[in-house]
Design an enzyme around this catalytic site. Structure first.
Site, PDB file in Angstrom:
ATOM      1  N   CYS A 173       3.310  37.609  72.287  1.00  0.00           N
ATOM      2  CA  CYS A 173       2.382  36.324  72.469  1.00  0.00           C
ATOM      3  C   CYS A 173       2.278  36.105  70.829  1.00  0.00           C
ATOM      4  CB  CYS A 173       1.134  36.717  73.185  1.00  0.00           C
ATOM      5  SG  CYS A 173       0.280  35.139  73.826  1.00  0.00           S
ATOM      6  N   ARG A 229      -3.426  25.899  79.744  1.00  0.00           N
ATOM      7  CA  ARG A 229      -2.832  27.204  79.436  1.00  0.00           C
ATOM      8  C   ARG A 229      -1.943  27.455  80.234  1.00  0.00           C
ATOM      9  NH1 ARG A 229      -5.641  29.606  75.413  1.00  0.00           N
ATOM     10  NH2 ARG A 229      -4.514  31.507  75.803  1.00  0.00           N
ATOM     11  N   HIS A 242       1.754  40.023  78.584  1.00  0.00           N
ATOM     12  CA  HIS A 242       0.494  41.154  78.284  1.00  0.00           C
ATOM     13  C   HIS A 242       0.451  42.030  79.345  1.00  0.00           C
ATOM     14  CE1 HIS A 242      -0.964  39.043  74.849  1.00  0.00           C
ATOM     15  NE2 HIS A 242      -1.027  38.006  75.330  1.00  0.00           N
TER      16      HIS A 242
HETATM   17  N1  GLN Z   1      -3.554  32.159  70.696  1.00  0.00           N
HETATM   18  C1  GLN Z   1      -2.225  32.046  71.391  1.00  0.00           C
HETATM   19  C2  GLN Z   1      -1.922  31.083  72.427  1.00  0.00           C
HETATM   20  O1  GLN Z   1      -2.842  30.910  73.068  1.00  0.00           O
HETATM   21  C3  GLN Z   1      -1.942  33.511  71.580  1.00  0.00           C
HETATM   22  C4  GLN Z   1      -2.678  33.802  72.779  1.00  0.00           C
HETATM   23  C5  GLN Z   1      -2.369  35.206  72.964  1.00  0.00           C
HETATM   24  O2  GLN Z   1      -1.669  36.068  72.253  1.00  0.00           O
HETATM   25  N2  GLN Z   1      -2.757  35.959  74.175  1.00  0.00           N
HETATM   26  O3  GLN Z   1      -1.106  30.551  72.645  1.00  0.00           O
END
Ligand code: GLN
Length: 243
Positions: free
Chosen positions: A96, A139, A203
């Site tokens: 990520c 998101r 993740h």
């Molecule tokens: N801040 C980044 C995004 O939302 C990475 C998020 C993360 O590493 N979970 O794209």
């Protein structure tokens, strides 16, 4: 004492560890132990040097926009070391935010742009393609399944990111999206493979749910350090778990 040892750098492990990315190290250690290999993990964080010759594996986990901004400033000082490590086929798992920062830049949810170190050719935008009618700032969150067509392996994970990443020169996807959103919700790619860098938005952490991938990457690290040992044969006897 184990007969073999891998030294692992956990890049910014104190800042970039979203949803327990450290679990990837626990998973590697789980498989390594069963074939007589010790894993020594060392935190490499703000103001530390990154010596490309000192490590056999690197983990660069994910973080929120705020942490990524802090890390981005420091990472510029580690650029040459990381570039050398990657171009010399050093194995690296980037999750990520870590994946994003190895590329050219990333645009945060608030629209500001943070420079990556550009040691890989991808970039990350917060813009969505109007043609797919995804509102800016949405998101990409939820369970995801991908398939790597070269190996035939399927990987399961959980993604939660705002950034949309587009791959560049020399980069292949880690897999094609079977269900879920992937790198950008548009081109069905998820993650990246470049030299021995594996990047992903998974993740949870990716190696605990996908023992096949953990074993594959572990074998890569071991073959690079100890080329005279048949690591495939040793690892074949260890079942790939899905925790
Ligand atoms: N801040 C980044 C995004 O939302 C990475 C998020 C993360 O590493 N979970 O794209």
């Amino acid at each position: 004492m184990a007969d073999y040892k891998l030294t692992l750098a956990h890049l910014y492990g104190d800042l970039m560890n979203t949803y327990g990315d450290y679990g990837n190290i626990i998973a590697l250690r789980y498989y390594a132990k069963q074939i007589g290999v010790e894993i020594d993990d060392q935190l490499v964080s703000l103001n530390d040097d990154f010596d490309p010759k000192a490590y056999d594996f690197v983990l660069f986990g994910g973080g929120q926009d705020y942490e990524e901004t802090i890390v981005a400033n420091d990472l510029a000082g580690k650029k040459e070391g990381l570039k050398e490590y990657i171009e010399n086929d050093g194995p690296l798992l980037a999750v990520c935010g870590g994946f994003q920062l190895l590329g050219h830049y990333m645009e945060m949810a608030d629209g500001s742009k943070v420079d990556g170190i550009g040691v890989m050719d991808h970039y990350t935008t917060n813009m969505t393609d109007p043609s797919v009618k995804v509102a800016k700032g949405t998101r990409l969150t939820g369970d995801i399944v991908i398939k790597n067509n070269e190996t035939g392996e399927t990987y399961h994970g959980f993604e939660n990111h705002q950034g949309r990443t587009f791959l560049g020169k020399g980069e292949k996807a880690l897999g094609t999206v079977v269900s879920g959103r992937g790198n950008n919700g548009m081109d069905q790619s998820e993650g990246v493979i470049y030299h021995n860098v594996y990047g992903s938005y998974f993740h949870g952490p990716i190696f605990t749910r996908n023992g096949n991938l953990a074993k594959r990457v572990l074998a890569t690290a071991l073959e690079r350090k100890y080329p005279d040992v048949d690591w495939q044969a040793k690892l074949e006897k260890v079942p790939a778990e899905t925790f």
